[in-house]
Motif scaffolding. Structure first.
Motif, PDB file in Angstrom:
ATOM      1  N   SER A  98      90.823   2.321  50.041  1.00  0.00           N
ATOM      2  CA  SER A  98      91.130   3.310  51.072  1.00  0.00           C
ATOM      3  C   SER A  98      90.267   3.127  52.313  1.00  0.00           C
ATOM      4  N   SER A 125      86.589   7.910  56.756  1.00  0.00           N
ATOM      5  CA  SER A 125      88.037   7.965  56.918  1.00  0.00           C
ATOM      6  C   SER A 125      88.391   8.024  58.394  1.00  0.00           C
ATOM      7  N   VAL A 132      86.347  17.253  49.592  1.00  0.00           N
ATOM      8  CA  VAL A 132      87.695  17.032  49.068  1.00  0.00           C
ATOM      9  C   VAL A 132      87.841  17.696  47.712  1.00  0.00           C
ATOM     10  N   THR A 136      92.712  15.358  45.422  1.00  0.00           N
ATOM     11  CA  THR A 136      92.439  14.262  46.356  1.00  0.00           C
ATOM     12  C   THR A 136      91.567  13.201  45.704  1.00  0.00           C
ATOM     13  N   LEU A 140      92.553   9.266  45.170  1.00  0.00           N
ATOM     14  CA  LEU A 140      91.712   8.182  45.677  1.00  0.00           C
ATOM     15  C   LEU A 140      91.287   7.245  44.555  1.00  0.00           C
TER      16      LEU A 140
END
Length: 624
Positions: A98, A125, A132, A136, A140
């Motif tokens: 990510s 990010s 979070v 979430t 991830l």
């Protein structure tokens, strides 16, 4: 073994004051709110840092539940990826897929794996950063693992968080067990948060909101059984149950439970979970039997039964029988329908213990036994054989007379109830009361309690492996500790007809004791696989998990308990079980990876035992 207290270490800050500190044993608990220790490596003597609110104490049940789920996911990720203790108070979890990372405050780092974490923050990010939630985090981590089951994991985590929030809210309103509950049922229904190293411990796919209320032990669920009548031409059953030395057929046992129920002539009464009964009528194999008059739907009948911690096994206070029902709801990693080989296995183990092995075991360890599964019923269709979903296990109820038997998972699980800190478990309550009664520090009481547990619960399991070549899948939910009136371990029980490993190296001796053993139960396992599973279930999940509970709840220094465990294992290395030497000597142990198992979509009841779940290497804390 004569337990002696391990060396004392300083008391931790941030624990509730023991009852004796207020002059009233068992009275209300006071908080020490000044500081909370920042602990790495399991010590209680690290310099304290500023107090930080525990998410389990949050007045919003949804926030508390989400925080617990984040911790579970992160504990799994740390273990399954070999992450080590950070140098400071912040753990960085890289998320290369990510292009970002999680920065996680470390409240406590556990040598045994029961870490405590604060809310994770997403950094790096392109859309900014911030705290979070568990869903979430699951998304991830699923993406990072590059697994197609990531979406399933997210759904399961959301389901688990939703249920956990409901359980916390309800038990905060009504923390006391119902008046009808005996000690065993009260303990079984107290496991609110579940397995601390499972990504979705309270997920129950397939249950509606009203069904969650009715069928969940955490909500004190209760319901009458649903009954079917089975024509004896298709009835499958076996029983090694005896009363006063006389054999008792399985259908005779169920007929007693179905008193006053009108069962058609030539049929036997079969109890079902009501959710399962509703599901079964839509299955073609069951519909054909109903249409042919070989099954008769008799509906709900009788007094309420109560779900235990496994959800599908039900208990009625005072009844001589518990029922392990089939339930096609996915709980943790599997749909919980009885398999025919497991039914054979339960009866087989009961018969094996009655060949004299049980008498020898009780002579050596009179406080320990297996909760027996000596009878079962099911249905065999005329052309296709066993009909899935209709099998029921008839289990002895050894707790019908008020024994204080609690599974280790419930004993150690945090109970975020009113007036208690979030990590205050029944174990903490037991230790505090023993400390108040004796005037000794909690650390000393914890060490003695742990040593007694090793003697009363762990040593008998090692004896069975050494003597008979039978390893038990003795994880914390399958292992019950019997507490004496003061709260000390007095004995133990093992339950679960799924969890027996007959060592291949002992096949000849076991077959001499019980000819044909293993033929239908599929219980013989290669020694190498047995060693791996026994080390995980008894060594890592059970004993190291208990050490982690003592440490994370600031009851004891994990280093002291690990030293005590090493001494215990060394003292019993000559017993004959390979496990003590394995735990002492291996630099790396094989640990079950619940997150990866979920991400690979595995059902742990399906397929060969050596491929049902994912195992990873774990640095052995006993060698650290």
């Amino acid at each position: 073994m004569n337990p002696t207290p391990a060396p004392e270490v300083p008391e931790a800050h941030g624990r509730p004051a023991a009852p004796h500190e207020q002059g009233a044993p068992g009275g209300p608990l006071a908080y020490e709110t000044a500081t909370v220790p920042r602990q790495l490596g399991g010590g209680l003597d690290d310099a304290p840092g500023p107090a930080a609110p525990d998410h389990l104490d949050d007045p919003d049940p949804c926030t508390a539940a989400d925080g617990a789920a984040c911790e579970n996911l992160l504990r799994c990720w740390v273990r399954e990826n070999g992450l080590t203790a950070p140098d400071g108070d912040m753990l960085r979890v890289p998320l290369d897929a990510s292009g970002t990372a999680l920065h996680v405050p470390v409240r406590y780092w556990s040598a045994a794996g029961w870490h405590r974490f604060g809310p994770p923050v997403l950094q790096g990010s392109p859309h900014g950063s911030g705290t979070v939630d568990a869903v979430t985090v699951a998304a991830l981590l699923g993406r990072e693992a590059d697994r197609s089951e990531g979406a399933d994991l997210v759904g399961r985590v959301a389901d688990s968080v939703r249920h956990t929030a409901r359980f916390i809210a309800e038990r905060r309103r009504s923390p006391a067990p119902p008046e009808h509950a005996d000690l065993f049922l009260a303990a079984e229904q107290s496991l609110l948060l579940g397995h601390p190293l499972h990504p979705a411990p309270k997920s129950r796919e397939g249950l509606s909101e009203s069904e969650v209320r009715r069928y969940s032990p955490e909500l004190h669920g209760a319901f009458p059984l649903h009954w079917m009548a089975v024509d004896r031409s298709v009835l499958a059953a076996d029983s090694a149950w005896t009363e006063q030395g006389r054999p008792l057929a399985a259908e005779r046992l169920t007929s007693r439970l179905a008193a006053d129920l009108a069962v058609p002539a030539g049929c036997a009464a079969l109890p079902l979970h009501p959710w399962q009964a509703r599901d079964l009528v839509h299955r073609p194999a069951v519909a054909r039997l109903l249409d042919a008059g070989l099954l008769h739907d008799l509906g709900a009948h009788g007094e309420p039964w109560h779900p235990t911690s496994s959800v599908r096994t039900v208990h009625r206070p005072g009844a001589p029988v518990m029922l392990k029902l089939s339930l096609a709801v996915r709980i943790t990693n599997s749909r919980r329908e009885n398999l025919r080989k497991e039914l054979h296995r339960g009866v087989e183990v009961h018969r094996l213990l009655r060949t004299g092995l049980g008498d020898r075991w009780h002579a050596a360890h009179p406080g320990f036994d297996i909760v027996r599964d000596p009878a079962w019923l099911g249905v065999d269709a005329p052309d296709t054989g066993p009909v899935a979903g209709l099998d029921v296990v008839l289990r002895h109820n050894p707790f019908a007379h008020g024994d204080d038997a609690v599974c280790v998972a419930a004993l150690t699980s945090p109970r975020p109830w009113p007036g208690r800190p979030g990590m205050y478990s029944r174990l903490a309550d037991v230790v505090d009361r023993l400390a108040a009664r004796s005037g000794r520090p909690r650390t000393a009481v914890s060490a003695e309690w742990f040593l007694r547990y090793l003697d009363k619960v762990v040593l008998p399991v090692l004896w069975l492996d050494a003597t008979a070549g039978i390893a038990l899948e003795a994880h914390q939910q399958n292992t019950l500790v019997l507490l004496d009136p003061e709260g000390w371990p007095a004995g133990g029980r093992y339950r679960d007809n799924q969890g027996y490993y007959f060592r291949e190296s002992h096949r000849e001796a076991l077959e001499r004791s019980l000819p044909g053993i293993g033929t239908r139960s599929d219980t013989f396992v290669a020694d190498a696989v047995t060693d791996e599973r026994f080390a995980y279930y008894l060594g890592i999940n059970n004993v190291l998990g208990l050490i982690g509970a003592f440490g994370s709840q600031h009851l004891a220094d994990e280093r002291v308990l690990l030293a005590a465990l090493r001494r215990f294992l060394a003292a019993h290395a000559g017993l004959g079980s390979p496990l003590p030497a394995q735990l002492l000597d291996a630099d790396v142990l094989r640990s079950k990876a619940n997150l990866l198992t979920r991400l690979r979509g595995l059902d742990e009841l399906v397929g060969p035992v050596d491929t049902q779940s994912v195992y990873v290497g774990l640095a052995n804390p006993l060698r650290a």
